[in-house]
Design an enzyme around this catalytic site. Structure first.
Site, PDB file in Angstrom:
ATOM      1  N   LYS A   1      -0.858  -7.125 -12.173  1.00 36.48           N
ATOM      2  CA  LYS A   1       0.590  -7.138 -11.904  1.00 36.48           C
ATOM      3  C   LYS A   1       0.857  -7.141 -10.393  1.00 36.48           C
ATOM      4  O   LYS A   1       1.683  -7.915  -9.908  1.00 36.48           O
ATOM      5  CB  LYS A   1       1.192  -5.907 -12.585  1.00 36.48           C
ATOM      6  CG  LYS A   1       2.676  -5.776 -12.535  1.00 36.48           C
ATOM      7  CD  LYS A   1       3.165  -4.875 -13.652  1.00 36.48           C
ATOM      8  CE  LYS A   1       3.043  -3.394 -13.377  1.00 36.48           C
ATOM      9  NZ  LYS A   1       3.958  -2.904 -12.326  1.00 36.48           N
TER      10      LYS A   1
ATOM     11  N   GLY B   1       9.747  -1.689  -9.558  1.00 32.59           N
ATOM     12  CA  GLY B   1       9.835  -1.149  -8.201  1.00 32.59           C
ATOM     13  C   GLY B   1       9.227  -2.094  -7.185  1.00 32.59           C
ATOM     14  O   GLY B   1       9.732  -2.234  -6.065  1.00 32.59           O
TER      15      GLY B   1
ATOM     16  N   ARG C   1      15.303   5.444  -8.903  1.00 28.13           N
ATOM     17  CA  ARG C   1      14.130   5.642  -8.031  1.00 28.13           C
ATOM     18  C   ARG C   1      14.508   5.615  -6.545  1.00 28.13           C
ATOM     19  O   ARG C   1      15.457   4.950  -6.160  1.00 28.13           O
ATOM     20  CB  ARG C   1      13.061   4.593  -8.382  1.00 28.13           C
ATOM     21  CG  ARG C   1      12.565   4.806  -9.814  1.00 28.13           C
ATOM     22  CD  ARG C   1      11.518   3.809 -10.215  1.00 28.13           C
ATOM     23  NE  ARG C   1      10.296   3.974  -9.449  1.00 28.13           N
ATOM     24  CZ  ARG C   1       9.232   3.180  -9.578  1.00 28.13           C
ATOM     25  NH1 ARG C   1       9.273   2.166 -10.424  1.00 28.13           N
ATOM     26  NH2 ARG C   1       8.158   3.390  -8.873  1.00 28.13           N
TER      27      ARG C   1
ATOM     28  N   SER D   1       1.966   4.394   0.145  1.00 25.48           N
ATOM     29  CA  SER D   1       2.583   3.539  -0.864  1.00 25.48           C
ATOM     30  C   SER D   1       2.460   2.084  -0.453  1.00 25.48           C
ATOM     31  O   SER D   1       2.937   1.685   0.613  1.00 25.48           O
ATOM     32  CB  SER D   1       4.062   3.914  -1.037  1.00 25.48           C
ATOM     33  OG  SER D   1       4.770   2.819  -1.595  1.00 25.48           O
TER      34      SER D   1
ATOM     35  N   ASP E   1      -1.600   4.865 -10.978  1.00 27.93           N
ATOM     36  CA  ASP E   1      -1.016   4.387 -12.237  1.00 27.93           C
ATOM     37  C   ASP E   1      -1.864   4.764 -13.452  1.00 27.93           C
ATOM     38  O   ASP E   1      -1.430   4.585 -14.596  1.00 27.93           O
ATOM     39  CB  ASP E   1      -0.840   2.865 -12.188  1.00 27.93           C
ATOM     40  CG  ASP E   1       0.228   2.454 -11.183  1.00 27.93           C
ATOM     41  OD1 ASP E   1       1.091   3.288 -10.843  1.00 27.93           O
ATOM     42  OD2 ASP E   1       0.196   1.295 -10.724  1.00 27.93           O
TER      43      ASP E   1
HETATM   44  C1  S3P Z   1       2.324  -1.062  -6.592  1.00 27.09           C
HETATM   45  C2  S3P Z   1       2.129   0.085  -5.879  1.00 27.09           C
HETATM   46  C3  S3P Z   1       2.150   1.432  -6.477  1.00 27.09           C
HETATM   47  C4  S3P Z   1       2.025   1.381  -7.995  1.00 27.09           C
HETATM   48  C5  S3P Z   1       2.875   0.320  -8.604  1.00 27.09           C
HETATM   49  C6  S3P Z   1       2.529  -1.051  -8.039  1.00 27.09           C
HETATM   50  C7  S3P Z   1       2.300  -2.341  -5.868  1.00 27.09           C
HETATM   51  O1  S3P Z   1       3.367   2.059  -6.147  1.00 27.09           O
HETATM   52  O2  S3P Z   1       2.333   2.633  -8.554  1.00 27.09           O
HETATM   53  O3  S3P Z   1       2.693   0.304 -10.004  1.00 27.09           O
HETATM   54  O4  S3P Z   1       2.163  -3.407  -6.501  1.00 27.09           O
HETATM   55  O5  S3P Z   1       2.396  -2.320  -4.632  1.00 27.09           O
HETATM   56  P1  S3P Z   1       3.528   2.774  -4.728  1.00 27.09           P
HETATM   57  O6  S3P Z   1       3.259   1.737  -3.727  1.00 27.09           O
HETATM   58  O7  S3P Z   1       4.949   3.238  -4.630  1.00 27.09           O
HETATM   59  O8  S3P Z   1       2.565   3.917  -4.768  1.00 27.09           O
END
Ligand code: S3P
Length: 428
Positions: free
Chosen positions: A21, A94, A122, A166, A314
């Site tokens: 993803k 997100g 969020r 993050s 995750d």
């Molecule tokens: C992601 C980063 C993570 C993860 C999310 C996907 C990404 O979140 O939990 O499912 O694709 O950059 P954070 O960057 O907020 O930790």
């Protein structure tokens, strides 16, 4: 929708999991910023990545199907990202909202980014603040949440230090930095997934790394690139834990992404006593991948803290299920970020484990489980969170009696077809 699950006896199969993803979102977004055609094979099929594609289409980017398992993104450089006819809907995603904000902040039009009820709860100040330091103008709700009204403008580079590790925040700043004038740097407290740096590097964007600090000069436009998306290790994690704990099982999961910033689940399963094998290891377009083989194992408890957390963030709900069947204490700390995921995942895990008769100690930033504890079939509330729905489906495969998982349609966010796998399992 709901799903009924009962105790499994054995699971032997060779499977592949859907495309990653995180990499899929990025392939679409970076392809849109490039000048020319980027062809993506095995794009993740879930609803989150479809949200990114739909937002890009509203922004004037032409994305076409190319045969059964490929799409082509016809990028026209940043100038090809144009004013949308209406609000942009990131759905549950997100990553869509935070990465796209970094691009939209630097384009000369106003846009509104919204999402479903979960995404609208969020925290978004964490992207608004760095973008404002770069000259960006973004309005949020009084609580600092979406809808975001982005008044696009000319950005200038800035030095940003992130409060949390993050990849979404890091990527948002890097994308804004690519559109901005001058130097942008971003420093994170621990290394989060590094797909953005790897993929943009492969597209000719010059990004320097110095420890936890990344730096780039803007403006830069990526070159188009073809991507073959590896299987999603976060989806594979549910199957790995199931294979480790269902008696007499062996699963081979083909072509799974094993980028070292994502393989915390492999490290932790190995530390717990499950020797996951990596076969056919290879690297394509900068992203390592391997076939993973997992057999039934006796697990013991472990501790997960600090720098390991971003590498397994995750997978913590499914790890909690593994902890119930492991001998000894499993402790997860420094994981307060779980409270602001699609749902509060610490609360969701504790509530559903309690429904299955498992006692867990809950902390603000994690939990502890003394195992082994028997799992009892129960009614599970997915809280409309895909990872909670799938983690507790696996719990149901290990539990005595019948488990009913409510709200299972959310699995489509990352893993359409997940429940079809249940028919390939042998039951008692
Ligand atoms: C992601 C980063 C993570 C993860 C999310 C996907 C990404 O979140 O939990 O499912 O694709 O950059 P954070 O960057 O907020 O930790």
């Amino acid at each position: 929708m709901h799903q009924i699950v009962r105790k499994a006896r054995r699971w032997r199969a060779v499977l592949s999991v859907p495309g990653d993803k995180s990499i899929s979102h990025r392939a679409l977004l970076f392809g849109a910023l490039a000048e020319g055609r980027s062809r993506i094979t095995r794009l993740a099929p879930g609803r989150d990545v479809a949200s990114t594609a739909a937002c890009l289409s509203s922004l004037g980017v032409r994305i076409e199907r190319d045969g059964a398992n490929a799409v082509v993104v016809n990028g026209a450089g940043p100038a090809g990202i144009t004013a949308p006819p209406g609000d942009l809907d990131a759905g549950n995603s997100g990553t869509t909202m935070r990465l796209l904000s970094g691009i939209l902040a630097g384009r000369p039009f106003t846009s509104v980014l919204t999402g479903d009820a979960s995404l609208r709860r969020r925290p978004m100040r964490r992207i608004v603040e760095p973008l404002e330091r770069m000259g960006g103008r973004i309005e949020t709700s009084p609580e600092g949440t979406a809808p975001l009204r982005i008044l696009g403008t000319r950005l200038s580079g800035a030095d940003v230090t992130l409060p949390v590790a993050s990849a979404q925040l890091k990527s948002c700043v890097l994308l804004a930095g690519m559109l901005a004038e001058g130097r942008t740097s971003v420093t994170e407290p621990a290394l989060s997934r590094d797909h953005t740096e790897r993929m943009l590097g492969g597209m000719g964007v010059r990004i320097r790394r110095d420890g936890l600090r990344l730096e780039l000069e803007g403006p830069q436009t990526p070159r188009p690139c073809d991507f073959d998306v590896p299987g999603d290790i976060s989806s594979a994690a549910f199957l790995m834990v199931a294979a480790a704990l269902i008696p007499d099982s062996e699963l081979t999961l083909e072509n799974v992404g094993v980028n070292p910033t994502r393989t915390g689940i492999l490290e932790v399963l190995r530390a717990m006593g499950c020797p996951v094998e990596e076969l056919n290891a290879r690297t394509l377009q900068g992203e390592p991948r391997a076939d993973l083989r997992i057999r039934t194992a006796s697990l013991s408890g472990t501790e997960i803290r600090a720098g390991l957390i971003p590498k397994i963030i995750d997978e913590i709900p499914i790890l909690a299920v593994a902890a119930c069947r492991a001998a000894g204490r499993t402790v997860v700390r420094d994981a307060a970020e779980l409270r602001v995921k699609e749902t509060d995942r610490i609360a969701a895990v504790a509530k559903n484990l309690a429904a299955m008769g498992v006692r867990a100690e809950v902390f603000e930033d994690g939990f502890a489980i003394d195992g082994p504890q028997p799992l009892r079939g129960a009614v599970i509330d997915s809280m409309e969170d895909h990872r909670i729905a799938m983690a507790f489906t696996v719990a149901g495969l290990l539990a005595e009696g019948e488990t009913r998982i409510e709200g299972t349609e959310c699995a489509d966010i990352s893993y359409p077809g997940f429940f079809d796998l249940l028919s390939g399992i042998d039951y008692a």
